[in-house]
Motif scaffolding. Sequence first.
Motif, short mmCIF file in Angstrom:
data_model
loop_
_atom_site.label_atom_id
_atom_site.label_comp_id
_atom_site.label_asym_id
_atom_site.label_seq_id
_atom_site.Cartn_x
_atom_site.Cartn_y
_atom_site.Cartn_z
N VAL A 122 45.09 11.89 -18.85
CA VAL A 122 43.74 11.35 -18.98
C VAL A 122 42.82 11.82 -17.86
O VAL A 122 41.65 12.13 -18.09
N SER A 123 43.33 11.90 -16.63
CA SER A 123 42.46 12.19 -15.49
C SER A 123 41.66 13.48 -15.64
O SER A 123 40.44 13.49 -15.38
N PRO A 124 42.26 14.63 -16.05
CA PRO A 124 41.46 15.86 -16.18
C PRO A 124 40.32 15.71 -17.18
O PRO A 124 39.21 16.18 -16.96
N LEU A 125 40.61 15.08 -18.30
CA LEU A 125 39.59 14.93 -19.33
C LEU A 125 38.46 14.03 -18.83
O LEU A 125 37.27 14.30 -19.08
N LEU A 126 38.84 12.97 -18.13
CA LEU A 126 37.84 12.04 -17.61
C LEU A 126 36.92 12.76 -16.62
O LEU A 126 35.70 12.56 -16.63
N ASN A 127 37.48 13.59 -15.77
CA ASN A 127 36.67 14.30 -14.77
C ASN A 127 35.67 15.24 -15.43
O ASN A 127 34.51 15.34 -14.99
N LYS A 128 36.12 15.98 -16.48
CA LYS A 128 35.23 16.94 -17.15
C LYS A 128 34.06 16.20 -17.81
O LYS A 128 32.90 16.61 -17.69
N VAL A 129 34.34 15.15 -18.52
CA VAL A 129 33.29 14.42 -19.23
C VAL A 129 32.30 13.83 -18.23
O VAL A 129 31.08 13.89 -18.40
N ALA A 130 32.82 13.25 -17.16
CA ALA A 130 31.96 12.63 -16.15
C ALA A 130 31.05 13.68 -15.50
O ALA A 130 29.86 13.42 -15.26
N ALA A 131 31.60 14.87 -15.20
CA ALA A 131 30.80 15.93 -14.57
C ALA A 131 29.68 16.38 -15.49
O ALA A 131 28.53 16.58 -15.06
N ALA A 132 29.99 16.56 -16.78
CA ALA A 132 28.97 17.00 -17.72
C ALA A 132 27.86 15.97 -17.84
O ALA A 132 26.67 16.30 -17.91
N LEU A 133 28.21 14.70 -17.87
CA LEU A 133 27.20 13.66 -17.98
C LEU A 133 26.33 13.57 -16.73
O LEU A 133 25.12 13.34 -16.81
N ARG A 134 26.93 13.75 -15.56
CA ARG A 134 26.15 13.70 -14.33
C ARG A 134 25.12 14.84 -14.33
O ARG A 134 23.95 14.66 -13.94
N THR A 135 25.57 16.05 -14.75
CA THR A 135 24.67 17.22 -14.78
C THR A 135 23.51 16.97 -15.72
O THR A 135 22.35 17.26 -15.41
N GLU A 136 23.81 16.41 -16.88
CA GLU A 136 22.77 16.17 -17.88
C GLU A 136 21.76 15.13 -17.39
O GLU A 136 20.56 15.25 -17.63
N LEU A 137 22.25 14.11 -16.68
CA LEU A 137 21.36 13.08 -16.16
C LEU A 137 20.43 13.66 -15.08
O LEU A 137 19.24 13.31 -15.00
N GLN A 138 20.96 14.53 -14.23
CA GLN A 138 20.14 15.13 -13.18
C GLN A 138 19.02 15.97 -13.80
O GLN A 138 17.86 15.93 -13.35
N LYS A 139 19.36 16.72 -14.84
CA LYS A 139 18.34 17.54 -15.51
C LYS A 139 17.25 16.65 -16.12
O LYS A 139 16.05 16.96 -16.02
N ALA A 140 17.63 15.61 -16.76
CA ALA A 140 16.65 14.73 -17.40
C ALA A 140 15.73 14.12 -16.35
O ALA A 140 14.51 13.96 -16.56
N ARG A 141 16.27 13.77 -15.21
CA ARG A 141 15.44 13.17 -14.16
C ARG A 141 14.43 14.18 -13.65
O ARG A 141 13.26 13.86 -13.40
N GLU A 142 14.88 15.42 -13.46
CA GLU A 142 13.96 16.45 -12.96
C GLU A 142 12.83 16.70 -13.94
O GLU A 142 11.66 16.86 -13.55
N ARG A 143 13.09 16.71 -15.21
CA ARG A 143 12.05 16.90 -16.23
C ARG A 143 11.05 15.74 -16.18
O ARG A 143 9.85 15.93 -16.36
N LEU A 144 11.56 14.52 -15.98
CA LEU A 144 10.68 13.36 -15.90
C LEU A 144 9.75 13.47 -14.69
O LEU A 144 8.55 13.20 -14.78
N ILE A 145 10.30 13.91 -13.59
CA ILE A 145 9.48 14.04 -12.38
C ILE A 145 8.39 15.08 -12.60
O ILE A 145 7.22 14.88 -12.22
N GLU A 146 8.76 16.19 -13.24
CA GLU A 146 7.79 17.28 -13.47
C GLU A 146 6.67 16.80 -14.40
O GLU A 146 5.48 17.05 -14.13
#
Length: 949
Positions: free
Chosen positions: A802-826
Amino acid sequence: MLAQSLLDVYPGFATSAAEVRSLLKAQYPNREDISSDELLRTMEDLLELQSTTPGKLPCTLLVFDELQQFIGEDSQRTSQVQEVVEACSSRFGSRLLFIATGQAAIQATPQLQKLQGRFIVRVTLTDSDVEQVVREVVLRKDPTKTAPLQDVLNKASGEINRELAGTKIGPRPTDNARLVSDYPLLPVRNRFWESILRSVDSLGTAGQLRTQLRIVHDAVKEIADSPIGTVVAGDVIYTHLKADMLQSSVLLRDMATTIEKLDDDTPDGKMRSRLCAATFLIGKLPVDDGATTGIRATIATLADLLVEDVTDVSANAALRQSIPQLLQSLVESGTLMQVGDEYRLQTRESAEWETDFQRRRARIRADDSRIASERAHEFRSAFTTALKGITLTQGLSKTPRKYDIHFGPDSPPVSTGNVPIWIRDGWMVNEKTVHEDAQAAGVDSPIVFVFLPQQDSDALKDALASYAAANETLTSRPAPTAPEGIEAKRAMESKRQIEESKRNVLIASIVNNARVYQGGGNEIAQGSLQASVKTAIEAALERLFPRFKDVDHPSWSTVISRAIQGAADALLAVGYNGDVDKYPACQEVRTFIGGPGKKGSEIRKHFMGAGYGWPQEAVDGVLLCLVASGFVRAAKNSQPINVKQITVQQIGLTDFYSEGITVSSSQRIVVRKLITDMGLQVKPGEEADAIPMVLKHLAELAAGAGGDAPLPERLSTDLIEHLQSMSGNEQFVAVYERRDELFNSYNAWTQARDKIAQRQPGWRMLERLLVHASILPIAEEMIPQVTAIKDSRALLEDPDPVSPLLNKVAAALRTELQKARERLIEAQERELRALEASQEWQSLAEGDRQRMLYQNALGPVSRLTIGTDEELLATLDATPLAAWEDKIAAPPGRVKKVREETAKLLSPKVVRIPIPQVTLKSVEEVDAYLAALRAEMIKQIEAGNPVMI
């Protein structure tokens, strides 16, 4: 005469005697009442006339004789007396003393009670005071005559001392000292008179000193000229009280007439009248046990009261011989009725009652079955009374015992737990039969045999019939209201009491002569029925409870206390130091319980009953010792319980089962180690109690070591359930035999439970994050792998899938959230730059600008809290990825709203004209739409209102 005398002395006083009388009436008018002041002035004038010292009043005594009679129940008179006494006491002080007399104490009536505060010194005359006054006033003797009188009375002591002997007012040792002073009224007759006065005193005059003085004076006056030795007859008081008794209806007029007519001026007629008068007086004496004098109108009593010369022996003998014949003639004429040896006056009403009584008596006496029933009832009552007070205890434990009284021809049961006393009488069987039945019962029989002899059969039959007839007569006839009927009822009540007394004496004699036999035929004779029966019962207890000695000890309460605490040596309190299962009482109880088991109440009933008679404490103590030692198991509502869970109050509701398997000490040690190795605590001796807890713990471990996918399949608990279905020693031994298998299962299940606790949270996190990542490309990569883990139930496999899969999904979601925040700021900064360039915005104060920006959510964009997986999940739950697109599109609208608020703030009259939403299909429609919008704008501007569109 007074008027004429005044004219003779003073001729000019008036013109005529009539005028004199008119002048006197005018000057001295009649007065209905005088005031307190007038009374006090008059009294003071009178007292001054009596004074020998000018200006000083003499000490004066005022006596209000018979104040009680004057006041009566008149409250106004009470107030007047109180007012006069208070006024005089206030005016004259201690120079004036009031004394009031009356026939009752000052607190005796409500009106007299009101005067208690004024008459504070109280002197009460007792009977002895009254007697002293009578002696001093009426009976006082010439001192020179007392010695000859004493000699005469001493010689007549035989006649004097026989009067009313055996009654409560008969001769007393103290009478000799009063004999001379009271003569010619003998002390016995004086007491007789006192009793009569109290009995007939319905007007309250009997206790008055003047009444007694008058009666004694008149009685003494009648014989004043008689020779020494003549005494006042006892019946003389009838003549002196006759008028008062007629007035108060104590004496009926018909009865008084009958007594009076008997005196025909002949000696016998006079004696008949006196006999009836004395009989009437005796009939008025109380018959209640507390107040009875013991006097009955018998021949001897009547003769004692009618003797008039204590020195004339021959005359007295003749009198006593004549009285029976005279009484018999009165009975035959219907004037008197005879009840046994007692005589009573008879009226028409009493004759009817007597006839009714005789009719009922004859019927009852002829009814043998009723007589037998009445006799048996009285025997039972008398026997119960005779044994009252017997208290029975057995052995050192002082166990209370009871007995059952049994009347009848059939032998009583011996299984009740009480000693049976079998009572038969001579009207039922003969003594020989009772003795033979006792012999046939044998020396082991606990029955006590009692025989009541048949004696005074006819007398007992008469007494039973007479009492029952009198009782029936009283209860069946209506309550009389006329004086004659009331008197007849009193006579019948007296008859019932007499017959009851006869019956009780006869019954008591029979019961006291009872014969008592033990089983085997041995007669018990201890001097009294109670002592004999008690001795027989005590011997019968040993026969009824032969096994009682097995537990006869006073310390069973200590055994119970120690056994409940789990002590294996609780029986030491009763002196036993061996194995519990070898104790005789424990063996008996264990055998009785057997394999199927018994209820505690059933065990108690058996061992407290016939054959054993054990005290309940002993039964409870034995049961608890067996449970504590593992030889008996206990259950309540089909649930096993240990000895510490049992209370004495619950023993009767508890089920007990005898254990067929025993547990050795070595087995207990091994099982105790097993329990300890599993991480549970257990005290020595409590291993059996801990086993259900151990099995429950293992079942919980098994349930937690598997489950729904991706967990492994749930593990089998067949062994645990099999062991849980057992109980007691059987369960204990089975656990001992499967101890290795149980311990291995414990280890495996504990590891699985711990691994599940470690990995299951990550799996649940993966599932939830994967839901948020469903719109991302990584979801296509992760879902097949997650499905494979679930299908294969591979959560607990190593390495952790479970741990490898959990890490991959969490990383992808963090990246996507950061992008969305930057677009909102712009997007937000772009709109704010345009706003900053407007003149209106710059015209606002900095505080207003900041306020409007924050109110419209145009402040700095918050940082993301996504450092841990839990923070990431919380952020996504609050704002999923899809919601970020709405947030990014929101700044233009928010800035537009800020512009509107800015315009309103700068130009308070600014009017916002909404742009209507319509569908236009031609050039003409466009021109009309714009013309209407233009006209509305011009209208507002001409009105001086800025326009915002």
